[in-house]
Design a protein around this motif. Structure first.
Motif, PDB file in Angstrom:
ATOM      1  N   GLU A  20       0.837  -1.203   0.000  1.00 34.04           N
ATOM      2  CA  GLU A  20       0.000   0.000   0.000  1.00 34.04           C
ATOM      3  C   GLU A  20       0.874   1.255   0.000  1.00 34.04           C
ATOM      4  OE1 GLU A  20      -0.424  -2.540   2.210  1.00 34.04           O
ATOM      5  OE2 GLU A  20      -2.250  -3.431   1.392  1.00 34.04           O
ATOM      6  N   ASP A  21       1.969   1.185   0.757  1.00 35.91           N
ATOM      7  CA  ASP A  21       2.903   2.321   0.757  1.00 35.91           C
ATOM      8  C   ASP A  21       3.470   2.554  -0.635  1.00 35.91           C
ATOM      9  OD1 ASP A  21       2.633   2.774   3.516  1.00 35.91           O
ATOM     10  OD2 ASP A  21       4.157   1.263   3.974  1.00 35.91           O
ATOM     11  N   LEU A  22       3.791   1.433  -1.313  1.00 36.95           N
ATOM     12  CA  LEU A  22       4.319   1.568  -2.668  1.00 36.95           C
ATOM     13  C   LEU A  22       3.270   2.163  -3.606  1.00 36.95           C
ATOM     14  CD1 LEU A  22       6.532   1.088  -4.773  1.00 36.95           C
ATOM     15  CD2 LEU A  22       5.673  -1.258  -5.046  1.00 36.95           C
ATOM     16  N   ALA A  23       2.030   1.701  -3.462  1.00 40.77           N
ATOM     17  CA  ALA A  23       0.957   2.199  -4.333  1.00 40.77           C
ATOM     18  C   ALA A  23       0.711   3.691  -4.122  1.00 40.77           C
ATOM     19  CB  ALA A  23      -0.327   1.409  -4.067  1.00 40.77           C
ATOM     20  N   GLN A  24       1.005   4.160  -2.910  1.00 27.75           N
ATOM     21  CA  GLN A  24       0.743   5.562  -2.592  1.00 27.75           C
ATOM     22  C   GLN A  24       1.982   6.441  -2.691  1.00 27.75           C
ATOM     23  OE1 GLN A  24      -1.205   5.344   1.255  1.00 27.75           O
ATOM     24  NE2 GLN A  24      -2.754   3.957   0.418  1.00 27.75           N
ATOM     25  N   ALA A  25       3.116   5.848  -3.039  1.00 23.87           N
ATOM     26  CA  ALA A  25       4.360   6.621  -3.141  1.00 23.87           C
ATOM     27  C   ALA A  25       4.314   7.529  -4.368  1.00 23.87           C
ATOM     28  CB  ALA A  25       5.546   5.665  -3.245  1.00 23.87           C
ATOM     29  N   PRO A  26       5.103   8.608  -4.353  1.00 22.96           N
ATOM     30  CA  PRO A  26       5.199   9.441  -5.555  1.00 22.96           C
ATOM     31  C   PRO A  26       5.582   8.605  -6.778  1.00 22.96           C
ATOM     32  CG  PRO A  26       6.323  10.485  -3.708  1.00 22.96           C
ATOM     33  CD  PRO A  26       5.924   9.111  -3.255  1.00 22.96           C
ATOM     34  N   ARG A  27       4.835   8.781  -7.858  1.00 24.02           N
ATOM     35  CA  ARG A  27       5.019   7.999  -9.090  1.00 24.02           C
ATOM     36  C   ARG A  27       4.910   6.488  -8.834  1.00 24.02           C
ATOM     37  NH1 ARG A  27       8.894  11.208  -8.519  1.00 24.02           N
ATOM     38  NH2 ARG A  27      10.488   9.587  -8.435  1.00 24.02           N
ATOM     39  N   GLN A  28       4.349   6.129  -7.697  1.00 20.03           N
ATOM     40  CA  GLN A  28       4.207   4.718  -7.301  1.00 20.03           C
ATOM     41  C   GLN A  28       5.533   3.978  -7.398  1.00 20.03           C
ATOM     42  OE1 GLN A  28       0.733   3.462  -9.793  1.00 20.03           O
ATOM     43  NE2 GLN A  28      -0.376   3.490  -7.825  1.00 20.03           N
ATOM     44  N   THR A  29       6.592   4.692  -7.087  1.00 25.11           N
ATOM     45  CA  THR A  29       7.940   4.163  -7.256  1.00 25.11           C
ATOM     46  C   THR A  29       8.731   4.353  -5.968  1.00 25.11           C
ATOM     47  OG1 THR A  29       7.920   4.665  -9.618  1.00 25.11           O
ATOM     48  CG2 THR A  29      10.083   4.438  -8.594  1.00 25.11           C
ATOM     49  N   THR A  30       9.599   3.381  -5.688  1.00 22.71           N
ATOM     50  CA  THR A  30      10.486   3.516  -4.534  1.00 22.71           C
ATOM     51  C   THR A  30      11.856   2.961  -4.854  1.00 22.71           C
ATOM     52  OG1 THR A  30      10.667   3.127  -2.147  1.00 22.71           O
ATOM     53  CG2 THR A  30       9.992   1.252  -3.488  1.00 22.71           C
ATOM     54  N   CYS A  31      12.863   3.496  -4.147  1.00 24.82           N
ATOM     55  CA  CYS A  31      14.177   2.861  -4.198  1.00 24.82           C
ATOM     56  C   CYS A  31      14.203   1.779  -3.128  1.00 24.82           C
ATOM     57  CB  CYS A  31      15.292   3.885  -4.002  1.00 24.82           C
ATOM     58  SG  CYS A  31      15.215   4.796  -2.452  1.00 24.82           S
ATOM     59  N   TRP A  32      14.831   0.687  -3.454  1.00 28.57           N
ATOM     60  CA  TRP A  32      14.844  -0.475  -2.550  1.00 28.57           C
ATOM     61  C   TRP A  32      16.120  -0.431  -1.721  1.00 28.57           C
ATOM     62  CZ3 TRP A  32      10.421  -2.994  -2.060  1.00 28.57           C
ATOM     63  CH2 TRP A  32      10.415  -4.152  -1.288  1.00 28.57           C
ATOM     64  N   ASP A  33      16.154   0.479  -0.780  1.00 32.28           N
ATOM     65  CA  ASP A  33      17.391   0.637   0.000  1.00 32.28           C
ATOM     66  C   ASP A  33      17.426  -0.327   1.179  1.00 32.28           C
ATOM     67  OD1 ASP A  33      15.625   1.737   1.815  1.00 32.28           O
ATOM     68  OD2 ASP A  33      16.381   3.771   1.636  1.00 32.28           O
ATOM     69  N   GLY A  34      18.573  -0.429   1.773  1.00 31.62           N
ATOM     70  CA  GLY A  34      18.709  -1.201   2.999  1.00 31.62           C
ATOM     71  C   GLY A  34      19.156  -2.638   2.827  1.00 31.62           C
ATOM     72  N   VAL A  35      19.317  -3.096   1.603  1.00 32.16           N
ATOM     73  CA  VAL A  35      19.792  -4.477   1.413  1.00 32.16           C
ATOM     74  C   VAL A  35      21.256  -4.565   1.828  1.00 32.16           C
ATOM     75  CG1 VAL A  35      20.312  -6.265  -0.283  1.00 32.16           C
ATOM     76  CG2 VAL A  35      18.134  -5.029  -0.395  1.00 32.16           C
ATOM     77  N   ARG A  36      21.538  -5.430   2.782  1.00 34.70           N
ATOM     78  CA  ARG A  36      22.898  -5.573   3.304  1.00 34.70           C
ATOM     79  C   ARG A  36      23.310  -7.043   3.316  1.00 34.70           C
ATOM     80  NH1 ARG A  36      22.355  -1.088   2.299  1.00 34.70           N
ATOM     81  NH2 ARG A  36      22.770   0.785   3.527  1.00 34.70           N
ATOM     82  N   ASN A  37      22.997  -7.688   2.244  1.00 32.76           N
ATOM     83  CA  ASN A  37      23.339  -9.097   2.086  1.00 32.76           C
ATOM     84  C   ASN A  37      23.894  -9.243   0.677  1.00 32.76           C
ATOM     85  OD1 ASN A  37      22.261 -11.756   0.724  1.00 32.76           O
ATOM     86  ND2 ASN A  37      22.482 -12.271   2.884  1.00 32.76           N
ATOM     87  N   TYR A  38      25.061  -9.884   0.563  1.00 31.23           N
ATOM     88  CA  TYR A  38      25.758  -9.907  -0.714  1.00 31.23           C
ATOM     89  C   TYR A  38      24.991 -10.648  -1.794  1.00 31.23           C
ATOM     90  CZ  TYR A  38      29.830  -7.977   1.652  1.00 31.23           C
ATOM     91  OH  TYR A  38      30.665  -7.167   2.350  1.00 31.23           O
ATOM     92  N   GLN A  39      24.383 -11.743  -1.410  1.00 30.27           N
ATOM     93  CA  GLN A  39      23.651 -12.514  -2.412  1.00 30.27           C
ATOM     94  C   GLN A  39      22.464 -11.714  -2.956  1.00 30.27           C
ATOM     95  OE1 GLN A  39      22.647 -16.407  -0.895  1.00 30.27           O
ATOM     96  NE2 GLN A  39      22.216 -17.197  -2.946  1.00 30.27           N
ATOM     97  N   ALA A  40      21.764 -11.067  -2.042  1.00 30.33           N
ATOM     98  CA  ALA A  40      20.622 -10.241  -2.456  1.00 30.33           C
ATOM     99  C   ALA A  40      21.112  -9.076  -3.320  1.00 30.33           C
ATOM    100  CB  ALA A  40      19.882  -9.722  -1.227  1.00 30.33           C
TER     101      ALA A  40
END
Length: 160
Positions: A20-40
DNA sequence: GCCAACGTTGGC
DNA sequence: GCCAACGTTGGC
């Protein structure tokens, strides 16, 4: 299926960031920050614009695949790794050689009926899904074209 | 290079 | 809140 398109699943805790947050975000877009795992991270680095993404709610009641998004920007440095005040700050990642990347994704749809983990486990054609493997914790993971098709069918979605 | 200690993830 | 599974760190 579109030529060369690939499929992914990304996990998010809905109390932190929901579909829902994504659907309501500006341009319905988000950066996927916070990934701290090498495989991911490495999976994100191979993503292409147009790739499709299953949006998964982890630590939720129930945990479930709840919708779909698409990649709209390929991997670039995650600014939060340089920010001393940020929860995801990484002091060992210099600006000259950033360690962590992110991608941008855009909302496509929320499934009318979300697909709880339980239900996915009952589907024999999904038995090899990374999500369903014992002990699997990867927050960004590949989905095969076959798995994608099965999941969308279960969700009652035509096309992708 | 081994591995114990520790931190995190995420279902339950 | 518990805890199994997993990844990372760092002493040696």
């Amino acid at each position: 299926m579109a030529q060369g398109r690939r499929y992914w699943l990304m996990k998010s805790e809905p109390r932190v960031f929901s579909i829902e947050d994504l659907a309501q975000a500006p341009r319905q877009t988000t950066c996927w920050d916070g990934v701290r795992n090498y495989q991911a991270r490495n999976f994100m680095r191979t993503m292409a614009v147009g790739d499709r993404v299953l949006f998964y709610h982890s630590n939720a009641e129930p945990p479930a695949v709840v919708g779909m998004a698409e990649v709209v920007r390929t991997a670039y440095p995650d600014e939060t790794q340089f920010d001393k005040t940020h929860h995801h700050y990484d002091p060992s990642s210099p600006r000259s050689a950033p360690r962590w990347d992110m991608v941008d994704i855009r909302y496509r749809q929320t499934f009318k009926a979300s697909l709880p983990l339980d239900q996915l486990r009952q589907e024999p054609r999904l038995k090899d899904m990374v999500l369903l493997r014992k002990g699997s914790r990867l927050s960004v993971q590949p989905v095969t074209e076959e798995e994608w098709a099965v999941v969308l069918k279960l969700a009652g979605v035509k096309g992708s």
